[in-house]
Motif scaffolding. Structure first.
Motif, PDB file in Angstrom:
ATOM      1  N   THR A 118       0.803  -1.224   0.000  1.00  0.00           N
ATOM      2  CA  THR A 118       0.000   0.000   0.000  1.00  0.00           C
ATOM      3  C   THR A 118       0.835   1.273   0.000  1.00  0.00           C
ATOM      4  N   SER A 119       2.152   1.157   0.212  1.00  0.00           N
ATOM      5  CA  SER A 119       2.998   2.354   0.219  1.00  0.00           C
ATOM      6  C   SER A 119       3.506   2.723  -1.175  1.00  0.00           C
ATOM      7  N   VAL A 120       3.328   1.834  -2.153  1.00  0.00           N
ATOM      8  CA  VAL A 120       3.875   2.057  -3.497  1.00  0.00           C
ATOM      9  C   VAL A 120       3.184   3.258  -4.159  1.00  0.00           C
ATOM     10  N   MET A 121       3.991   4.044  -4.874  1.00  0.00           N
ATOM     11  CA  MET A 121       3.498   5.172  -5.661  1.00  0.00           C
ATOM     12  C   MET A 121       3.833   4.936  -7.129  1.00  0.00           C
ATOM     13  N   ILE A 122       2.839   5.110  -7.998  1.00  0.00           N
ATOM     14  CA  ILE A 122       3.025   4.994  -9.434  1.00  0.00           C
ATOM     15  C   ILE A 122       3.085   6.404 -10.017  1.00  0.00           C
ATOM     16  N   ASP A 123       4.144   6.706 -10.759  1.00  0.00           N
ATOM     17  CA  ASP A 123       4.290   8.020 -11.379  1.00  0.00           C
ATOM     18  C   ASP A 123       4.575   7.865 -12.863  1.00  0.00           C
ATOM     19  N   THR A 124       4.144   8.853 -13.640  1.00  0.00           N
ATOM     20  CA  THR A 124       4.354   8.847 -15.081  1.00  0.00           C
ATOM     21  C   THR A 124       4.218  10.272 -15.598  1.00  0.00           C
ATOM     22  N   ASN A 125       4.753  10.521 -16.795  1.00  0.00           N
ATOM     23  CA  ASN A 125       4.520  11.816 -17.425  1.00  0.00           C
ATOM     24  C   ASN A 125       3.325  11.772 -18.368  1.00  0.00           C
ATOM     25  N   GLY A 126       2.570  10.670 -18.337  1.00  0.00           N
ATOM     26  CA  GLY A 126       1.283  10.647 -19.009  1.00  0.00           C
ATOM     27  C   GLY A 126       0.324  11.613 -18.322  1.00  0.00           C
ATOM     28  N   THR A 127      -0.576  12.206 -19.069  1.00  0.00           N
ATOM     29  CA  THR A 127      -1.446  13.234 -18.496  1.00  0.00           C
ATOM     30  C   THR A 127      -2.922  12.995 -18.835  1.00  0.00           C
ATOM     31  N   LYS A 128      -3.300  13.257 -20.077  1.00  0.00           N
ATOM     32  CA  LYS A 128      -4.696  13.176 -20.488  1.00  0.00           C
ATOM     33  C   LYS A 128      -5.066  11.739 -20.800  1.00  0.00           C
ATOM     34  N   GLY A 129      -6.198  11.285 -20.280  1.00  0.00           N
ATOM     35  CA  GLY A 129      -6.542   9.895 -20.512  1.00  0.00           C
ATOM     36  C   GLY A 129      -8.001   9.588 -20.257  1.00  0.00           C
ATOM     37  N   PHE A 130      -8.275   8.297 -20.066  1.00  0.00           N
ATOM     38  CA  PHE A 130      -9.635   7.836 -19.814  1.00  0.00           C
ATOM     39  C   PHE A 130      -9.572   6.477 -19.128  1.00  0.00           C
ATOM     40  N   ALA A 131     -10.625   6.166 -18.384  1.00  0.00           N
ATOM     41  CA  ALA A 131     -10.727   4.863 -17.744  1.00  0.00           C
ATOM     42  C   ALA A 131     -11.337   3.866 -18.714  1.00  0.00           C
ATOM     43  N   SER A 132     -10.865   2.625 -18.677  1.00  0.00           N
ATOM     44  CA  SER A 132     -11.436   1.588 -19.532  1.00  0.00           C
ATOM     45  C   SER A 132     -12.838   1.226 -19.062  1.00  0.00           C
ATOM     46  N   GLY A 133     -13.608   0.681 -19.986  1.00  0.00           N
ATOM     47  CA  GLY A 133     -14.947   0.223 -19.653  1.00  0.00           C
ATOM     48  C   GLY A 133     -16.052   1.074 -20.212  1.00  0.00           C
ATOM     49  N   ASN A 134     -15.708   2.227 -20.801  1.00  0.00           N
ATOM     50  CA  ASN A 134     -16.733   3.065 -21.405  1.00  0.00           C
ATOM     51  C   ASN A 134     -17.147   2.471 -22.746  1.00  0.00           C
ATOM     52  N   PRO A 135     -18.421   2.577 -23.105  1.00  0.00           N
ATOM     53  CA  PRO A 135     -18.897   1.945 -24.349  1.00  0.00           C
ATOM     54  C   PRO A 135     -18.397   2.671 -25.590  1.00  0.00           C
ATOM     55  N   MET A 136     -18.240   1.915 -26.685  1.00  0.00           N
ATOM     56  CA  MET A 136     -17.952   2.492 -27.989  1.00  0.00           C
ATOM     57  C   MET A 136     -19.179   3.279 -28.458  1.00  0.00           C
TER      58      MET A 136
END
Length: 266
Positions: A82-100
């Motif tokens: 639970t202490s792990v941190m995920i970092d990236t220079n990615g910015t704009k995005g979306f969550a999966s699962g939204n319909p086409m």
């Protein structure tokens, strides 16, 4: 993993050999369903916990075809907690699962997003509930993409670094068991859509970025990335930026007073 590559036999083309400050080996596989060949060269640094990977992707069909390739690093216990941190220079995005067809709506901006009516910090594993999969693009002025996982208690950072012209997308997914993080994917590739090609082609692009690539008959495309493991302080706050200059990565820390870390990757 997805696709054929994790399930076919690989051939060792050259056994590990020490040369020019690295231990290098080369392997290859053929993908009969896709009509593709993948040759991979791996070079482990003599002095640092750094591996450089070069992939040569060849279309061995008699006709051109579309394809995608996604690198699929995944972390788990004991490094993942639970202490792990995920970092990236990615910015704009979306969550999966939204319909086409509007899979990219609503748009999110890393690292915080609204999920199940709660504002959550997606870079951490303590804000629950968390979205299972987040897909990210990168700023247009960036040449390189990166993603890191930091565990200050273990004193370690794992990181991946690549050219955005090779891999314009990043996918971060999380899996929990009994409320505890059990696995986390730190993927990067040519598409954010794990869908049949018919649907991917119909979608075309997202945020002006392609969601697939094309290889002509007998054409080869070369892509590369590096990954590294480095020590961090036990109160490290995570990576805010990674700059590349002449084979050296300079990793900046979140907060006002950054304790920069350097990693030689070339």
């Amino acid at each position: 993993g997805h696709g054929e590559a994790p399930y076919v036999n690989w051939t060792i083309l050259s056994a590990p050999r020490k040369d020019f400050g690295a231990i290098t080996t080369q392997v290859q596989c053929e993908l009969p369903i896709g009509g593709m060949r993948l040759k991979r060269t791996l070079s482990l640094s003599d002095n640092d916990a750094v591996i450089n990977v070069v992939d040569e992707i060849t279309n061995i069909n008699k006709l051109g075809r579309i394809y995608n390739i996604v690198q699929h690093p995944t972390i788990g216990a004991p490094f993942l907690d639970t202490s792990v941190m995920i970092d990236t220079n990615g910015t704009k995005g979306f969550a999966s699962g939204n319909p086409m067809p509007a899979v990219e709506e609503p748009v999110i901006y890393w690292p915080k997003m609204v999920f199940q009516e709660e504002l959550v910090d997606v870079r951490r594993f303590t804000d629950l509930p968390a979205p299972p999969v987040v897909n990210l693009s990168f700023p247009a002025d960036k040449e390189y993409g990166w993603i890191t996982a930091c565990n200050p208690g273990e004193g370690l950072m794992l990181g991946y670094f690549w050219k955005l012209s090779d891999y314009p997308w990043c996918r971060i997914w999380k899996f929990f068991e009994d409320g505890q993080p059990a696995a986390c994917g730190m993927e990067f590739g040519t598409t954010p859509l794990p869908l049949p090609f018919k649907q991917i082609v119909a979608k075309g692009s997202i945020f002006g970025l392609p969601t697939y690539e094309y290889l002509d008959a007998n054409q080869t495309r070369t892509k590369s990335f590096s990954f590294f493991l480095t020590e961090i302080p036990d109160d490290y706050r995570g990576a805010s930026n990674i700059a590349y200059d002449d084979g050296i990565l300079t990793i900046s820390e979140h907060g006002e007073h950054s304790r920069d870390i350097t990693v030689k990757v070339k």
